[in-house]
Design a protein around this motif. Structure first.
Motif, short mmCIF file in Angstrom:
data_model
loop_
_atom_site.label_atom_id
_atom_site.label_comp_id
_atom_site.label_asym_id
_atom_site.label_seq_id
_atom_site.Cartn_x
_atom_site.Cartn_y
_atom_site.Cartn_z
N VAL A 1 0.89 -1.16 0.00
CA VAL A 1 0.00 0.00 0.00
C VAL A 1 0.93 1.21 0.00
O VAL A 1 1.79 1.35 0.87
N VAL A 2 0.76 2.08 -1.00
CA VAL A 2 1.63 3.25 -1.15
C VAL A 2 0.83 4.50 -0.83
O VAL A 2 -0.33 4.64 -1.24
N ILE B 1 5.31 3.42 2.32
CA ILE B 1 5.02 2.09 1.79
C ILE B 1 4.74 1.15 2.96
O ILE B 1 5.54 1.07 3.89
N THR B 2 3.61 0.48 2.90
CA THR B 2 3.35 -0.62 3.82
C THR B 2 3.50 -1.89 3.00
O THR B 2 2.85 -2.03 1.95
N ALA B 3 4.37 -2.78 3.43
CA ALA B 3 4.64 -4.02 2.70
C ALA B 3 4.40 -5.20 3.62
O ALA B 3 4.86 -5.21 4.76
N GLU B 4 3.67 -6.19 3.10
CA GLU B 4 3.41 -7.41 3.88
C GLU B 4 3.66 -8.62 3.01
O GLU B 4 3.10 -8.75 1.91
N ASN B 5 4.50 -9.51 3.50
CA ASN B 5 4.80 -10.75 2.81
C ASN B 5 3.64 -11.72 3.05
O ASN B 5 3.43 -12.16 4.17
N ILE B 6 2.90 -12.04 1.99
CA ILE B 6 1.76 -12.95 2.13
C ILE B 6 2.15 -14.37 1.71
O ILE B 6 1.30 -15.26 1.65
#
Length: 161
Positions: free
Chosen positions: A48-49, A72-77
């Motif tokens: 999510v930017v 930037i929100t980054a999540e390893n799925i």
């Protein structure tokens, strides 16, 4: 005998065209277009930017033009840890010119290199040194790391969408 040879040659041409088309569709970049604030998935990572504004740098790092900062929100799925770096991010202006992210330690959240553990989101910021005009449209490109084995690339509009 000549007809059999001709049929074999034509068959080989058709098979090679089918194989080439298959390979082309497997390795062609898949652009996923989005706008700021929306979730977008590139390989095993969901991003999510957000547009954080502009700034003039610090005493140690002064931009040539203006720094445009994004969050930037980054999540390893995925199931395994994966790498996330500032080198995956670019900003594109209306002239389609790409600019790389700049690491400047402007906050404790500045992105350089991060290992993303499965299902543990992180929040980072990064900036780009560009001649910014608030009336123009700018997009962020997020490219996958090589080991992520995906052809997806995100194209996220951050201003004047």
């Amino acid at each position: 005998m000549a007809r059999v040879g001709l049929v074999i040659v034509i068959g080989a041409i058709i098979v090679s065209m089918i194989l080439a088309n298959y390979m082309y569709t497997q390795y062609t970049t898949n652009f996923i277009e989005s706008t700021v604030g929306e979730k977008v998935t590139v390989g095993p990572v969901e991003y999510v930017v957000s547009f954080e504004g502009t700034h003039e740098g610090s005493k140690e790092v002064v931009p040539e033009n203006t720094f445009v900062m994004i969050g930037i929100t980054a999540e390893n799925i995925g199931d395994e840890k994966t790498l996330f770096t500032g080198g995956q991010l670019y900003i594109v202006d209306e002239k389609e010119q790409k600019h790389e992210a700049i690491y400047g330690e402007f906050s404790s959240k500045d992105l350089l290199v991060e290992w993303l553990e499965p299902n543990k989101p992180i929040e980072r910021t990064t900036q780009f040194d560009i001649p910014f005009d608030e009336d123009k449209q700018y997009k962020i490109i997020i490219r996958p790391q090589k080991e992520q084995s995906t052809v997806d690339t995100a194209l996220i509009c951050i201003t004047n969408c």
